[in-house]
Design a protein around this motif. Structure first.
Motif, PDB file in Angstrom:
ATOM      1  N   UNK A  87       0.820  -1.205   0.000  1.00  0.00           N
ATOM      2  CA  UNK A  87       0.000   0.000   0.000  1.00  0.00           C
ATOM      3  C   UNK A  87       0.860   1.263   0.000  1.00  0.00           C
ATOM      4  N   UNK A  88       1.895   1.263   0.807  1.00  0.00           N
ATOM      5  CA  UNK A  88       2.773   2.432   0.886  1.00  0.00           C
ATOM      6  C   UNK A  88       3.492   2.651  -0.434  1.00  0.00           C
ATOM      7  N   UNK A  89       3.981   1.566  -1.039  1.00  0.00           N
ATOM      8  CA  UNK A  89       4.716   1.688  -2.298  1.00  0.00           C
ATOM      9  C   UNK A  89       3.780   2.118  -3.427  1.00  0.00           C
ATOM     10  N   UNK A  90       2.541   1.615  -3.408  1.00  0.00           N
ATOM     11  CA  UNK A  90       1.572   1.999  -4.437  1.00  0.00           C
ATOM     12  C   UNK A  90       1.259   3.483  -4.349  1.00  0.00           C
ATOM     13  N   UNK A  91       1.040   3.988  -3.134  1.00  0.00           N
ATOM     14  CA  UNK A  91       0.765   5.419  -2.982  1.00  0.00           C
ATOM     15  C   UNK A  91       1.936   6.260  -3.507  1.00  0.00           C
ATOM     16  N   UNK A  92       3.138   5.802  -3.216  1.00  0.00           N
ATOM     17  CA  UNK A  92       4.326   6.532  -3.682  1.00  0.00           C
ATOM     18  C   UNK A  92       4.421   6.478  -5.212  1.00  0.00           C
ATOM     19  N   UNK A  93       4.108   5.328  -5.773  1.00  0.00           N
ATOM     20  CA  UNK A  93       4.165   5.158  -7.237  1.00  0.00           C
ATOM     21  C   UNK A  93       3.160   6.060  -7.929  1.00  0.00           C
ATOM     22  N   UNK A  94       1.932   6.080  -7.421  1.00  0.00           N
ATOM     23  CA  UNK A  94       0.898   6.901  -8.050  1.00  0.00           C
ATOM     24  C   UNK A  94       1.228   8.387  -7.921  1.00  0.00           C
ATOM     25  N   UNK A  95       1.727   8.789  -6.775  1.00  0.00           N
ATOM     26  CA  UNK A  95       2.106  10.197  -6.587  1.00  0.00           C
ATOM     27  C   UNK A  95       3.247  10.571  -7.524  1.00  0.00           C
ATOM     28  N   UNK A  96       4.232   9.710  -7.618  1.00  0.00           N
ATOM     29  CA  UNK A  96       5.386   9.962  -8.483  1.00  0.00           C
ATOM     30  C   UNK A  96       4.948  10.067  -9.944  1.00  0.00           C
ATOM     31  N   UNK A  97       4.087   9.167 -10.363  1.00  0.00           N
ATOM     32  CA  UNK A  97       3.616   9.176 -11.756  1.00  0.00           C
ATOM     33  C   UNK A  97       2.808  10.438 -12.048  1.00  0.00           C
ATOM     34  N   UNK A  98       1.914  10.777 -11.137  1.00  0.00           N
ATOM     35  CA  UNK A  98       1.089  11.968 -11.331  1.00  0.00           C
ATOM     36  C   UNK A  98       1.937  13.233 -11.380  1.00  0.00           C
ATOM     37  N   UNK A  99       2.990  13.270 -10.591  1.00  0.00           N
ATOM     38  CA  UNK A  99       3.859  14.452 -10.552  1.00  0.00           C
ATOM     39  C   UNK A  99       4.726  14.557 -11.805  1.00  0.00           C
ATOM     40  N   UNK A 100       5.294  13.434 -12.223  1.00  0.00           N
ATOM     41  CA  UNK A 100       6.258  13.446 -13.323  1.00  0.00           C
ATOM     42  C   UNK A 100       5.623  13.523 -14.709  1.00  0.00           C
ATOM     43  N   UNK A 101       4.342  13.212 -14.815  1.00  0.00           N
ATOM     44  CA  UNK A 101       3.733  13.123 -16.145  1.00  0.00           C
ATOM     45  C   UNK A 101       2.519  14.029 -16.315  1.00  0.00           C
ATOM     46  N   UNK A 102       2.403  15.024 -15.466  1.00  0.00           N
ATOM     47  CA  UNK A 102       1.280  15.957 -15.603  1.00  0.00           C
ATOM     48  C   UNK A 102       1.401  16.807 -16.865  1.00  0.00           C
ATOM     49  N   UNK A 103       2.604  16.926 -17.417  1.00  0.00           N
ATOM     50  CA  UNK A 103       2.799  17.766 -18.607  1.00  0.00           C
ATOM     51  C   UNK A 103       2.003  17.270 -19.812  1.00  0.00           C
ATOM     52  N   UNK A 104       1.670  15.973 -19.845  1.00  0.00           N
ATOM     53  CA  UNK A 104       0.979  15.405 -21.004  1.00  0.00           C
ATOM     54  C   UNK A 104      -0.517  15.699 -20.965  1.00  0.00           C
ATOM     55  N   UNK A 105      -1.021  16.179 -19.804  1.00  0.00           N
ATOM     56  CA  UNK A 105      -2.452  16.450 -19.656  1.00  0.00           C
ATOM     57  C   UNK A 105      -2.775  17.853 -20.160  1.00  0.00           C
ATOM     58  N   UNK A 106      -3.819  17.944 -20.967  1.00  0.00           N
ATOM     59  CA  UNK A 106      -4.251  19.245 -21.481  1.00  0.00           C
ATOM     60  C   UNK A 106      -5.740  19.170 -21.774  1.00  0.00           C
ATOM     61  N   UNK A 107      -6.496  20.117 -21.209  1.00  0.00           N
ATOM     62  CA  UNK A 107      -7.950  20.082 -21.384  1.00  0.00           C
ATOM     63  C   UNK A 107      -8.480  21.278 -22.165  1.00  0.00           C
ATOM     64  N   UNK A 108      -7.585  22.050 -22.800  1.00  0.00           N
ATOM     65  CA  UNK A 108      -8.006  23.222 -23.565  1.00  0.00           C
ATOM     66  C   UNK A 108      -8.168  22.941 -25.042  1.00  0.00           C
TER      67      UNK A 108
END
Length: 697
Positions: free
Chosen positions: A486-507
């Motif tokens: 559980x701890x590692x999964x939370x860290x993985x999801x946070x890391x992924x969300x932080x490092x790959x937010x640049x690909x998200x665009x809603x405009x």
């Protein structure tokens, strides 16, 4: 209901005709991806033959998808001679399993030399056999893979099946981590929306450019186009409705789940969309759909145009590839549920997909790269050439929460009140849609909107399956070794969300501002097939595909060479067609009209010097100047085509020359040609106009 699947050797037919043991063994092979028992193949072959003959078939073919992007078939009859001079109808398990077409006559990218002809087709038992009707004649079609004598894949089907295996293997690892012990396979599923144009055949037959290249190389824009937005979802004309009905009947017979049809944005443009199927079957069905659209159109004295940009200045055609994945026991792994913030398994798969699209954006862009799609991507009616992801309000909010380390809420849609008492309150989705996004989440699937209308959907789905398999494997490697899951999964999801937010665009993905913003984010913007194809030669691409046993280095190199060769050949064909039309259609019409003008001026002046002929004279001057420019630019194009042969054996340099020199010269020549169309008497103009082709159906 009576006709659906009547020409398909589907599960219901197999259950009825095959011995129970054979049926059980074959379905287990299909379901669990097991090797095929030769004894089973022998029994199946005899049953398929009897079924096909009862339906009226006399021939069979191994139906495969070579690297031309279309389908291929070589027909053999069921007849076999007997000692008394008669024949019997036979079809063996060996004939079902293996065929041998000429591999040297298909694109191979150097894998096979001209004198090395042997290649094999292998039965794909996961896709049902079917009867295809041409001119009232039924032929048994056996879906197959196609490989060279030395084992390399020479088709679109083999890598697709390999990629599906890779995705299933890695997705199952994720499921096991979440305690799922019952699902035994994960299958990617696809629904491919198909856009197309219809034109009257009498106009098509007068347009060499449409016949040889699929698009108009000359043509001034009509006074009316799509600016009134009156064609989209408009009332379907009688002639088109009759065509659509016949298309549906033919597709339903073939088991294709054709569901939706409507007018598209541009005049003369339409769309057909099916219900989801597993990716390999959906790929087969889309090939059948394209083939059926073209054949049925001819019955109605129309021609179906699948080119991505048959008409300049109006909406081009794409193929929206709706991708998801499901387990063999019916779980859609991209269904977020009512409270996605609590659905951690879904969030894990979602983060994996987002990371994969960001990490492999250039490879995904390549998957939709074709010469025809270069006209479309980045224009105002198509996704940009920049890969980005639209998640919608609900998932975007959850993604932001992940960056902060915890997810506690999911935005809800609520109700939509219309303000009219008699209308019911509507349940409002939790997010809007974004039609400008190349890769958009749409409820329980992702819609990849960049795919071109004429291409096989195999290539894009090979990439999707493979890159997702790779990131799922990275996630599984990390989580399987964790002492605290559980701890590692939370860290993985946070890391992924932080490092790959640049690909998200809603405009607005069509805006110039987004191009500038994407550059700041470091997102690639690859505008041509030539440059997109370079990603195939990267060591990282080879490592990715070889790791998951989808394509090896030789197969990737062959596809690179094919891409370069096909690009150059396509532009060369278009250039030669323009030259021919310019010389034999447009210039003679311009000369004839200018002669008429000159004769008219002389006749009027002879009759009376008092008559003002300045209009005719100015028109003649403008016409003559444009014609002179047209001829000069024609010479430039001719020289460019001739010089293209001098660019040696470097396929990349050759393609770059066609893109930067030949294609540019074509655009300049077209501008003058379209200007001449605006001058010349309509009765003398030798080509059907845009107004005629787009509005006269």
């Amino acid at each position: 209901m009576d006709i659906f699947g009547e020409n398909v050797f589907n599960d219901a037919v197999m259950k009825e005709r095959l011995p129970k043991a054979t049926y059980k063994s074959l379905t287990k092979t299909i379901r669990d991806s097991l090797p095929l028992d030769p004894d089973v193949a022998e029994v199946v072959a005899n049953s398929i033959k009897d079924w096909a003959i009862e339906k009226g078939a006399t021939h069979y073919t191994h139906w495969f998808q070579p690297l031309t992007g279309i389908t291929a078939e070589k027909h053999d009859s069921f007849i076999s001679p007997t000692s008394d001079g008669r024949v019997i109808m036979e079809f063996s398990g060996k004939e079902l399993i293996k065929g041998e077409p000429d591999a040297s006559s298909f694109p191979s990218g150097g894998i096979r030399a001209t004198f090395e002809a042997r290649g094999y087709t292998a039965w794909d038992c996961t896709s049902p056999a079917f009867l295809k009707e041409d001119g009232g004649v039924l032929t048994l079609c056996i879906p197959t893979a196609f490989c060279s004598y030395t084992g390399e894949a020479l088709d679109k089907k083999t890598p697709l099946l390999r990629s599906m295996q890779a995705l299933s293997k890695q997705a199952l690892r994720i499921l096991r981590l979440f305690g799922n012990t019952t699902s035994t396979s994960v299958t990617s599923t696809v629904g491919a929306e198909q856009e197309y144009f219809l034109v009257d055949k009498k106009f098509f037959d007068q347009r060499m450019d449409l016949m040889l290249t699929g698009r108009t190389l000359f043509g001034a824009m009509s006074a009316k186009g799509q600016e009134l937005e009156d064609h989209y979802f408009g009332s379907i004309k009688t002639r088109v409705a009759a065509f659509m009905h016949d298309v549906n009947v033919e597709l339903w017979k073939l088991g294709v789940l054709a569901k939706t049809q409507h007018n598209e944005v541009a005049p003369g443009q339409f769309e057909i969309a099916p219900i989801f199927a597993t990716t390999n079957i959906s790929t087969d069905h889309n090939q059948l759909t394209m083939d059926t659209l073209k054949k049925v159109a001819l019955r109605h004295d129309m021609v179906c145009l699948l080119h991505e940009k048959p008409f300049a200045g109006v909406n081009g055609s794409g193929k929206h590839n709706n991708w998801s994945m499901s387990t063999n026991d019916g779980l859609n792994l991209l269904d977020p549920g009512n409270t996605p913030h609590e659905n951690v398994q879904f969030l894990t798969f979602l983060c994996g997909i987002i990371k994969a699209v960001d990490d492999y954006a250039e490879l995904l862009r390549l998957s939709a790269a074709t010469p025809g799609n270069d006209h479309r991507l980045g224009a105002n009616e198509a996704p940009p050439a920049i890969i980005s992801i639209f998640l919608g309000d609900q998932l975007s909010d959850i993604f932001k929460q992940l960056q902060n380390g915890g997810v506690t809420r999911s935005l809800q849609g609520g109700e939509l009140a219309s303000g009219v008492i008699t209308l019911p309150a509507l349940a409002k989705d939790s997010t809007d849609r974004n039609r400008t996004s190349p890769f958009a989440f749409t409820g329980n699937k992702f819609e990849f909107r960049m795919v071109s209308s004429a291409q096989s959907i195999s290539g894009p789905n090979v990439v999707l399956n493979t890159i997702f398999a790779e990131v799922f494997s990275q996630f599984a490697d990390r989580l399987e070794q964790a002492s605290d899951f559980d701890k590692e999964l939370r860290a993985l999801l946070k890391e992924t969300a932080t490092n790959h937010s640049r690909i998200l665009f809603d405009g607005n993905g069509y805006s110039d501002e987004w191009v500038e913003e994407a550059a700041k984010r470091g997102l690639p913007n690859i505008t041509s097939t030539v440059d997109a194809s370079l990603v195939l030669m990267r060591e990282s691409t080879v490592q990715l595909y070889e790791k998951h046993q989808v394509l090896n280095k030789t197969e990737l190199e062959s596809r690179y060479e094919i891409n370069m060769e096909q690009y150059s050949k396509q532009i060369n064909i278009e250039a030669l067609t323009m030259i021919d039309m310019a010389k034999h259609k447009i210039i003679p019409a311009a000369i004839k009209y200018s002669t008429q003008l000159a004769n008219s001026i002389n006749a009027i002046k002879t009759a009376s010097s008092a008559v003002d002929v300045s209009v005719q004279e100015n028109l003649l001057i403008d016409l003559g100047a444009t014609l002179a420019s047209f001829k000069a630019n024609l010479t430039v194009l001719e020289n460019a085509v001739q010089e293209a042969a001098d660019h040696g054996d470097d396929s990349y340099a050759h393609s770059v020359y066609y893109r930067d020199v030949v294609f540019k010269a074509m655009g300049t020549l077209r501008a003058d040609g379209d200007k001449l169309e605006s001058f010349i008497d309509a009765e003398l103009w030798p080509l059907p106009t845009y107004a005629e082709m787009l509005f006269m159906l």
